[in-house]
Scaffold this motif. Structure first.
Motif, PDB file in Angstrom:
ATOM      1  N   LEU B 169      41.950  37.441  25.126  1.00 14.49           N
ATOM      2  CA  LEU B 169      43.208  37.456  26.440  1.00 14.49           C
ATOM      3  C   LEU B 169      44.590  38.457  26.896  1.00 14.49           C
ATOM      4  CD1 LEU B 169      43.074  33.590  26.666  1.00 14.49           C
ATOM      5  CD2 LEU B 169      41.889  35.112  28.007  1.00 14.49           C
ATOM      6  N   GLY B 170      44.809  38.922  25.461  1.00 21.14           N
ATOM      7  CA  GLY B 170      46.008  39.701  25.456  1.00 21.14           C
ATOM      8  C   GLY B 170      44.807  40.916  26.116  1.00 21.14           C
ATOM      9  N   ASP B 171      43.767  41.342  25.790  1.00 19.35           N
ATOM     10  CA  ASP B 171      43.548  42.992  26.535  1.00 19.35           C
ATOM     11  C   ASP B 171      42.859  42.929  27.303  1.00 19.35           C
ATOM     12  OD1 ASP B 171      43.640  43.699  23.308  1.00 19.35           O
ATOM     13  OD2 ASP B 171      41.768  43.026  23.033  1.00 19.35           O
ATOM     14  N   MET B 172      42.623  41.457  28.269  1.00 17.78           N
ATOM     15  CA  MET B 172      42.392  41.398  29.234  1.00 17.78           C
ATOM     16  C   MET B 172      43.337  41.572  30.621  1.00 17.78           C
ATOM     17  SD  MET B 172      39.777  38.269  29.536  1.00 17.78           S
ATOM     18  CE  MET B 172      38.709  38.338  30.458  1.00 17.78           C
ATOM     19  N   ASP B 173      43.038  41.771  32.202  1.00 12.16           N
ATOM     20  CA  ASP B 173      44.194  42.487  32.620  1.00 12.16           C
ATOM     21  C   ASP B 173      44.186  40.688  33.659  1.00 12.16           C
ATOM     22  OD1 ASP B 173      42.095  42.497  34.881  1.00 12.16           O
ATOM     23  OD2 ASP B 173      42.344  44.633  34.481  1.00 12.16           O
ATOM     24  N   ASP B 174      45.297  40.870  34.050  1.00  9.97           N
ATOM     25  CA  ASP B 174      45.739  40.022  35.000  1.00  9.97           C
ATOM     26  C   ASP B 174      44.010  39.453  36.112  1.00  9.97           C
ATOM     27  OD1 ASP B 174      47.294  39.183  33.923  1.00  9.97           O
ATOM     28  OD2 ASP B 174      49.162  40.057  35.414  1.00  9.97           O
ATOM     29  N   ASP B 175      43.728  39.569  37.084  1.00  6.93           N
ATOM     30  CA  ASP B 175      42.389  40.162  37.264  1.00  6.93           C
ATOM     31  C   ASP B 175      41.330  39.454  36.896  1.00  6.93           C
ATOM     32  OD1 ASP B 175      43.212  40.640  39.783  1.00  6.93           O
ATOM     33  OD2 ASP B 175      41.503  41.824  39.982  1.00  6.93           O
ATOM     34  N   GLU B 176      41.286  39.553  35.768  1.00  4.04           N
ATOM     35  CA  GLU B 176      40.147  39.011  34.914  1.00  4.04           C
ATOM     36  C   GLU B 176      40.173  37.772  34.105  1.00  4.04           C
ATOM     37  OE1 GLU B 176      38.889  43.317  33.015  1.00  4.04           O
ATOM     38  OE2 GLU B 176      39.405  42.473  31.552  1.00  4.04           O
ATOM     39  N   ILE B 177      41.471  37.535  33.742  1.00  6.36           N
ATOM     40  CA  ILE B 177      42.266  36.334  33.380  1.00  6.36           C
ATOM     41  C   ILE B 177      41.910  35.511  34.616  1.00  6.36           C
ATOM     42  CG2 ILE B 177      44.160  35.096  32.568  1.00  6.36           C
ATOM     43  CD1 ILE B 177      45.254  37.661  30.866  1.00  6.36           C
ATOM     44  N   LEU B 178      42.149  35.347  35.281  1.00  4.99           N
ATOM     45  CA  LEU B 178      41.950  34.473  36.690  1.00  4.99           C
ATOM     46  C   LEU B 178      40.789  34.659  36.862  1.00  4.99           C
ATOM     47  CD1 LEU B 178      43.858  33.484  39.125  1.00  4.99           C
ATOM     48  CD2 LEU B 178      43.038  35.379  40.382  1.00  4.99           C
ATOM     49  N   LYS B 179      39.988  35.432  37.094  1.00  9.26           N
ATOM     50  CA  LYS B 179      38.410  35.430  37.067  1.00  9.26           C
ATOM     51  C   LYS B 179      38.314  34.152  36.028  1.00  9.26           C
ATOM     52  CE  LYS B 179      36.010  39.283  39.538  1.00  9.26           C
ATOM     53  NZ  LYS B 179      36.126  40.370  39.313  1.00  9.26           N
ATOM     54  N   TYR B 180      38.477  34.600  33.947  1.00 10.80           N
ATOM     55  CA  TYR B 180      37.914  33.882  33.555  1.00 10.80           C
ATOM     56  C   TYR B 180      38.328  32.230  33.596  1.00 10.80           C
ATOM     57  CZ  TYR B 180      38.157  31.977  29.060  1.00 10.80           C
ATOM     58  OH  TYR B 180      37.685  31.492  27.790  1.00 10.80           O
ATOM     59  N   ARG B 181      39.330  32.032  34.047  1.00  9.47           N
ATOM     60  CA  ARG B 181      39.918  30.496  34.500  1.00  9.47           C
ATOM     61  C   ARG B 181      38.961  29.904  35.351  1.00  9.47           C
ATOM     62  NH1 ARG B 181      45.431  31.666  32.317  1.00  9.47           N
ATOM     63  NH2 ARG B 181      45.221  32.067  29.921  1.00  9.47           N
ATOM     64  N   THR B 182      39.537  31.190  36.940  1.00 10.99           N
ATOM     65  CA  THR B 182      38.483  30.260  37.754  1.00 10.99           C
ATOM     66  C   THR B 182      36.983  29.310  37.623  1.00 10.99           C
ATOM     67  OG1 THR B 182      38.672  32.114  38.844  1.00 10.99           O
ATOM     68  CG2 THR B 182      39.570  30.312  39.770  1.00 10.99           C
ATOM     69  N   ARG B 183      36.537  30.125  36.399  1.00 15.62           N
ATOM     70  CA  ARG B 183      35.186  30.318  36.036  1.00 15.62           C
ATOM     71  C   ARG B 183      35.188  28.813  35.168  1.00 15.62           C
ATOM     72  NH1 ARG B 183      30.617  31.495  33.035  1.00 15.62           N
ATOM     73  NH2 ARG B 183      31.741  32.351  31.441  1.00 15.62           N
ATOM     74  N   LEU B 184      35.875  28.901  34.467  1.00 13.08           N
ATOM     75  CA  LEU B 184      36.155  27.681  33.296  1.00 13.08           C
ATOM     76  C   LEU B 184      36.717  25.777  34.020  1.00 13.08           C
ATOM     77  CD1 LEU B 184      37.693  27.707  30.175  1.00 13.08           C
ATOM     78  CD2 LEU B 184      35.491  27.917  30.435  1.00 13.08           C
ATOM     79  N   ALA B 185      37.456  26.946  35.764  1.00  9.09           N
ATOM     80  CA  ALA B 185      38.018  25.498  35.867  1.00  9.09           C
ATOM     81  C   ALA B 185      36.971  24.394  37.014  1.00  9.09           C
ATOM     82  CB  ALA B 185      39.246  26.394  37.269  1.00  9.09           C
TER      83      ALA B 185
END
Lengths: 403, 217
Positions: B169-185
């Motif tokens: 997660l540390g290596d990812m930028d904010d956009d990618e983290i947001l995408k990852y979180r919305t997919r999980l949600a």
């Protein structure tokens, strides 16, 4: 554990009872039969060869459907099939037409001089091929062996269907076991007698010609057309709401797959018969196809390639087509029509070299035999349950396919 | 009893076990089917059903889409047909014409058996190969969690989603983290004990956690 489950659900299948036909529909069938018989008699008087060939063709068409119903039934018993339990009784009902097959054959016996050139001694004498075949192709033996075949079909069919109907009362599985043995016997005897019947009634129209594949060619037509008719009756009863909760898309899918498979089977057999004759190139065999590739018959030959193989093949290829009652109904009617044309293609070139004659006598024959066939089959379905309600496989089939 | 150190098991220096998912066993195909329908409604990210024999309608209960395999079969069949046409046409008409019994060079009736055979051969082999690819087989990273699912047991497995580690997660930028979180949600969150009790509530007679294990581990 599957058994326990089956028991839970067997009470849920409601017996749809019999199919009480509206009197208006019965009136239509009676009208068809009467108009057809009058038309056929008139045709025979006015133009004997045309009339007799129309009669023979339609007799063979509906005889094959009745036998096909019995054959489908037997196949289900010997294979211990589960999927077909809800529609098997409909196939059984086709055999109600078998007594008419006897009447039809007796009438054809009156037309032997018009139909079969081998019955004329002046044609046979001096022709080495026909003289050689005369020990088989003579009127007495022809009548006797065909009557024996009809008796075998009628007696075995009555026993087979009788056992199935008797099971409706008490659900005794012993009827299923008896029918399994009976079906094995029927299939063997059917293969022999139907081959004989097709050679006698169709192939001997040209007594010089012979093809070792003719019996199985006729059988391929019988099987596709009876499957098509079974599909049509199933969909009609489904639309009447009589098979609700018993027959669903999965059963239609199975019927569609069966029709699809035997569409290919017909093409395979038809091509095999043609290729062997084309390859060997023997004059006494090739003339059959020479008559049919020339003049007005060329179009019908092409129609059979398209109509009996390519059209149903591509129409039935998608999964959705086999699960949609509307599309399945159209293809089934088309297959029956193509089979009817196939019989014209087999019979008529022996009498009319120039081209096909499809007109009043042929349609009159269709109305006559078709009307009687519908009357006999609907009478059976009106006096018996339309579903083998106590069949040991029924609950499993309804449930297994009900998703 | 002697020296207790004799009984101390030898500890392998294996990597830390990874949770593959939670498995529940069911008594018969019908209870498996009912449970599958409810499990699908629960909206976990991923789950699978196991049975020793095909159960009609199970794929529908799982919500699986129809496979694209029929189109592979169709395409390969047509390719095989074309190959047979070209092969026989080229050899008997173009490359080396031979007069056989006075018949034309292009004697198509004689070629039909080969048309058929090559159509079926291509279609058949492509279907098997396509089936293996679509199913991701053979998969050396997975091993059967219970051999009895090929004999008399019916099972449902809720897969543990592959979550990103804090480092990733540390290596990812904010956009990618947001995408990852919305997919999980979008899915119901997976948690081992909750998944276990969920399967028990669906009527599983036995529930266990399964660790990731390949063929040679």
């Amino acid at each position: 554990m599957a058994q326990g489950h089956t028991d839970n659900h067997s009470t849920e299948i409601k017996n749809p009872g019999s199919w009480k036909l509206e009197s208006s529909t019965r009136g239509i069938f009676i009208g068809m039969a009467v108009v057809g018989i009058v038309g056929l008699v008139a045709s025979i008087i006015l133009s004997p060869v045309r009339g007799w060939s129309a009669l023979l063709m339609n007799h063979f068409f509906f005889m094959s459907l009745a036998l096909g119903g019995l054959f489908i039934t037997s196949i289900q018993y010997v294979t211990n099939a589960m999927w077909s339990a809800p529609v098997r009784r409909i196939a059984e009902s086709f055999s109600a037409y078998l007594p008419v097959v006897l009447v039809g054959f007796l009438i054809i016996c009156l037309g032997i001089p018009h139909l079969f050139s081998w019955s004329h001694s002046e044609i046979v004498q001096g022709d080495p091929v026909l003289e050689h075949k005369a020990s088989y192709l003579n009127v007495t033996f022809f009548v006797i062996r065909n009557l024996v075949a009809i008796a075998v079909w009628f007696l075995l069919g009555r026993k087979l269907v009788g056992n199935s109907v008797a099971q409706d009362a008490d659900g005794n599985p012993v009827y299923t076991l008896r029918n399994r043995v009976l079906s094995g016997a029927f299939i063997v005897l059917f293969a022999l007698t139907y081959t004989m019947s097709s050679i006698d009634l169709l192939m001997s129209l040209d007594p010089h010609w012979f093809s070792t594949m003719f019996g199985v060619y006729a059988f391929a037509g019988l099987f596709t057309s009876s499957l098509a008719l079974l599909t049509i009756f199933t969909i009609v009863l489904l639309r009447k709401g009589l098979l609700k909760g018993i027959v669903n898309d999965n059963h239609l899918h199975d019927l569609g797959k069966f029709m699809f498979a035997f569409t290919i089977f017909w093409a395979y057999i038809a091509f095999s018969q043609y290729m062997l004759i084309w390859y060997a190139n023997l004059p006494e065999e090739t003339m059959y196809f020479m008559h049919r590739f020339d003049g007005g018959w060329k179009g019908i030959t092409i129609f059979l390639l398209l109509g009996k193989f390519l059209v149903p093949f591509f129409a039935l290829l998608p999964r959705e087509a086999k699960r949609d009652a509307g599309r399945l109904m159209k293809v089934a009617i088309w297959i029956l029509f193509a089979q009817w044309i196939d019989l014209i293609w087999i019979i008529q070139p022996e009498f009319f070299k120039d081209g096909p004659k499809i007109g009043f006598p042929e349609v009159a024959g269709l109305l006559a035999f078709g009307g009687i066939f519908c009357l006999m089959v609907t009478r059976f379905l009106g006096t018996h349950n339309i579903v083998a309600i106590k069949d040991p496989k029924l609950a499993e089939s309804v449930l297994h396919h009900h998703q | 009893m002697g020296d207790p150190s004799v009984y101390t098991p030898v500890t392998k220096t294996a990597k830390a076990p990874v949770l593959a998912g939670v498995v529940g066993f069911f008594e018969n195909p019908q209870s498996l089917m009912e449970a599958t329908k409810k499990l699908r409604e629960a909206n976990y990210q991923s789950f699978d059903a196991f049975s020793p024999f095909p159960i009609h309608g199970l794929e529908k209960a799982q919500g699986l889409k129809r496979s694209a395999l029929p189109f592979v079969t169709m395409g390969a069949g047509l390719t095989g047909f074309m190959c047979a046409v070209l092969l026989q046409g080229w050899t008997s008409v173009v490359s080396w014409p031979l007069n056989v019994g006075g018949k034309p060079y292009w004697s198509w009736p004689a070629f039909v058996p080969i048309f058929f055979e090559l159509t079926v051969l291509f279609a058949g082999l492509a279907t098997v190969a396509g089936m293996l690819i679509v199913n991701g087989l053979p998969n050396l990273n997975k091993r059967a969690f219970d051999n009895n699912i090929t004999r008399d047991r019916f099972a449902l497995m809720i897969d543990a989603p592959k979550l990103k580690t804090a480092e990733e997660l540390g290596d990812m930028d904010d956009d990618e983290i947001l995408k990852y979180r919305t997919r999980l949600a979008k899915f119901k969150a997976f948690e081992e004990s909750e998944a276990k009790s969920f399967l028990t509530n669906l009527g599983a007679i036995d529930v266990k956690a399964v660790e990731q294990r390949g063929w040679f581990e």
